[in-house]
Design an enzyme around this catalytic site. Structure first.
Site, short mmCIF file in Angstrom:
data_model
loop_
_atom_site.label_atom_id
_atom_site.label_comp_id
_atom_site.label_asym_id
_atom_site.label_seq_id
_atom_site.Cartn_x
_atom_site.Cartn_y
_atom_site.Cartn_z
N ARG A 127 59.27 39.37 36.61
CA ARG A 127 58.31 38.51 37.31
C ARG A 127 57.95 39.00 38.70
O ARG A 127 57.50 38.22 39.54
CB ARG A 127 58.81 37.06 37.36
CG ARG A 127 58.95 36.42 35.99
CD ARG A 127 59.13 34.92 36.12
NE ARG A 127 59.21 34.31 34.80
CZ ARG A 127 60.33 34.07 34.14
NH1 ARG A 127 61.49 34.39 34.69
NH2 ARG A 127 60.31 33.51 32.95
N LYS A 149 44.70 44.94 43.45
CA LYS A 149 44.16 44.80 42.09
C LYS A 149 44.80 45.86 41.20
O LYS A 149 44.67 47.07 41.45
CB LYS A 149 42.64 44.95 42.10
CG LYS A 149 41.93 43.75 42.70
CD LYS A 149 40.45 43.97 42.86
CE LYS A 149 39.72 44.00 41.54
NZ LYS A 149 38.24 44.04 41.74
N GLU A 191 33.28 56.40 46.38
CA GLU A 191 33.82 55.14 46.90
C GLU A 191 33.70 55.07 48.42
O GLU A 191 33.56 53.99 48.99
CB GLU A 191 35.27 54.97 46.47
CG GLU A 191 35.49 54.83 44.96
CD GLU A 191 35.15 53.43 44.44
OE1 GLU A 191 34.68 52.59 45.22
OE2 GLU A 191 35.35 53.20 43.23
N LYS A 232 37.87 47.88 53.64
CA LYS A 232 38.43 47.18 52.49
C LYS A 232 39.47 46.15 52.93
O LYS A 232 39.54 45.04 52.38
CB LYS A 232 39.05 48.15 51.49
CG LYS A 232 39.56 47.42 50.25
CD LYS A 232 39.70 48.29 49.04
CE LYS A 232 40.00 47.44 47.81
NZ LYS A 232 40.16 48.26 46.59
N GLU A 242 39.20 37.67 45.00
CA GLU A 242 37.83 37.95 44.54
C GLU A 242 37.11 36.69 44.05
O GLU A 242 36.47 36.67 43.00
CB GLU A 242 37.86 39.00 43.42
CG GLU A 242 36.53 39.71 43.23
CD GLU A 242 36.63 40.88 42.27
OE1 GLU A 242 36.53 42.03 42.74
OE2 GLU A 242 36.80 40.65 41.06
N ARG A 246 34.54 39.40 48.09
CA ARG A 246 35.26 40.62 47.67
C ARG A 246 34.54 41.30 46.52
O ARG A 246 34.66 42.51 46.33
CB ARG A 246 36.70 40.29 47.29
CG ARG A 246 37.48 41.55 46.90
CD ARG A 246 38.96 41.36 46.77
NE ARG A 246 39.60 42.59 46.33
CZ ARG A 246 40.90 42.79 46.23
NH1 ARG A 246 41.74 41.83 46.56
NH2 ARG A 246 41.37 43.95 45.82
N ASN A 250 32.50 45.83 44.40
CA ASN A 250 32.16 46.34 43.07
C ASN A 250 30.73 46.84 42.98
O ASN A 250 30.19 46.98 41.88
CB ASN A 250 32.39 45.25 42.02
CG ASN A 250 33.87 44.99 41.80
OD1 ASN A 250 34.62 45.88 41.44
ND2 ASN A 250 34.29 43.75 42.03
N HIS A 253 29.81 49.16 40.20
CA HIS A 253 30.91 49.21 39.25
C HIS A 253 30.59 48.54 37.91
O HIS A 253 31.14 48.94 36.88
CB HIS A 253 32.17 48.58 39.87
CG HIS A 253 32.85 49.46 40.86
ND1 HIS A 253 32.23 49.90 42.01
CD2 HIS A 253 34.10 50.00 40.89
CE1 HIS A 253 33.07 50.67 42.69
NE2 HIS A 253 34.20 50.74 42.04
N HIS A 257 31.38 50.91 35.09
CA HIS A 257 32.40 50.60 34.09
C HIS A 257 31.82 50.62 32.68
O HIS A 257 32.49 51.05 31.73
CB HIS A 257 33.02 49.24 34.38
CG HIS A 257 33.97 49.23 35.53
ND1 HIS A 257 34.46 48.08 36.10
CD2 HIS A 257 34.52 50.24 36.25
CE1 HIS A 257 35.27 48.38 37.10
NE2 HIS A 257 35.32 49.69 37.21
N HIS A 272 35.73 58.25 37.01
CA HIS A 272 35.37 56.95 37.57
C HIS A 272 34.34 57.05 38.69
O HIS A 272 33.33 56.33 38.71
CB HIS A 272 36.62 56.24 38.08
CG HIS A 272 36.34 54.94 38.75
ND1 HIS A 272 35.83 53.84 38.08
CD2 HIS A 272 36.47 54.55 40.05
CE1 HIS A 272 35.67 52.85 38.92
NE2 HIS A 272 36.06 53.24 40.12
#
Length: 374
Positions: A127, A149, A191, A232, A242, A246, A250, A253, A257, A272
């Site tokens: 956990r 993330k 990026e 960032k 997010e 936030r 993206n 993205h 993606h 990427h």
């Protein structure tokens, strides 16, 4: 611990979960000292991939030995396809077999794939274990190692399985970037450019003038990395999970993606940052088509990305792409979709991006059909 005068420090302010990003050369050699000071008594497991292990694993292990940090090492295959459930399950089982405890630490040595995968593992084993990021690519240093993330890919899309799991420390060793291939470095630069295009036009204009120093390893490189990390960190501190702005991180993205998913994450065809580069162009072109973005700004973005050697068109992706329906399905599975409504980061020009939750599927389909030549 590392002297502040010999490194650049950026703090991610999250209250009692705040952590530093330390940026400078040869930090891997000091990693054991830094980790032993911040996480005293913790055992560690290093997770890295086959490619990074050849260059940097021995340096990290020697640093741990010199500082008395107990460690084991787990090595995974290189490439985006490593971010899948089978590898995740194996790592979880291996760490449990090592009898590591909740107070022990997972140390990610690698690029975005290793960091995302390791952070997800650290977030769920017992956990939640401690987590340290040692990013070895430009892309990871300015983006994926910061903000918590983590996750893996699903057959339904990229990064759809994961958790938010903030690291205890990020060590961005800029000297390791000298070992990157030109393609991988360019991928990370996409990026960097993103931070200017989101909300910092002056930074984008600075990049237009200084990109050669970033690529050649001059002082501009560390300056660009630190600026990107500060940008960032500020966004993450304001919107950790997010739920609001936030999502601006993206930019490009959602399109990117979908392109990665369309080529089944085959990095020989598309990595990427290349997907993000094409995606940012598509975001500007779609915004322009909607009457939002001035054509001259779109042209300027394309010209800069082309100048540094990044792809800007879908037809630059090798091989045949799937039908338009596949792209629409991948976009519909994007993490930003809310109550079935498509959500995109669009722009009103360089440095004026915003989140649009009202994008209609039909204009989007027509736009993609034009760009894909379908």
């Amino acid at each position: 611990m590392i002297e502040e005068s010999k490194a650049t420090l950026v703090n991610v302010d999250l209250g009692d979960r705040s952590y530093p990003i330390i940026i400078g050369r040869n930090l891997i050699k000091r990693a054991g000292e830094e980790i032993s000071a911040r996480l005293p008594g913790s055992k560690t497991v290093i997770i890295t991939d086959e490619a990074v292990a050849k260059f940097h694993l021995k340096t990290l292990e020697d640093s741990f030995k010199a500082s008395g940090v107990e460690f084991n090492t787990l090595i995974v295959p290189s490439g985006e396809q490593t971010k899948r459930f089978e590898i995740f399950e194996r790592l979880c089982d291996d760490i449990l077999a090592l009898r590591l405890e909740r107070g022990d630490a997972v140390v990610a040595l690698g690029g975005g794939v290793v960091g995302d995968l390791s952070g997800f593992v650290a977030g769920v084993v017992r956990r939640g274990m401690k987590f340290v990021q040692i990013p070895t690519t430009l892309l990871a240093q300015v983006d994926s190692s910061v903000g918590g993330k983590t996750g893996i890919n699903s057959r339904h899309g990229k990064n759809l399985l994961g958790v938010f799991n903030q690291p205890a420390l990020v060590l961005a060793d800029t000297s390791v970037l000298d070992t990157l291939s030109p393609r991988d470095f360019r991928s990370g630069y996409a990026e960097v450019a993103k931070y200017g295009l989101i909300n910092d036009p002056d930074f984008f204009y600075w990049l237009e003038q200084n990109w050669e120093g970033i690529f050649s390893g001059g002082p501009e490189r560390e300056e660009a990395i630190a600026h990107s990390c500060r940008a960032k960190a500020a966004v993450v501190a304001a919107d950790e999970f997010e739920s609001g702005n936030r999502a601006l991180l993206n930019l490009g993205h959602t399109f990117g993606h979908s392109l990665e998913g369309a080529v089944a994450y085959e990095t020989e065809r598309l990595v990427h940052g290349e997907g993000v580069s094409i995606g940012m162009v598509l975001a500007h072109e779609f915004s322009e088509q909607m009457g939002l973005c001035p054509p001259e700004d779109t042209k300027r973005v394309i010209e800069h990305l082309k100048t540094v050697g990044l792809p800007t068109r879908v037809d630059q992706i090798p091989g045949q792409l799937p039908p338009i329906g596949t792209f629409m399905d991948l976009i519909a599975q994007d993490k930003k979709v809310s109550r079935g409504q498509l959500t995109f980061v669009l722009t009103k020009g360089i440095g004026t991006s915003y989140v649009d939750k009202t994008v209609n599927a039909e204009p989007l389909r027509a736009f993609l059909e034009e760009k894909l030549g379908k």
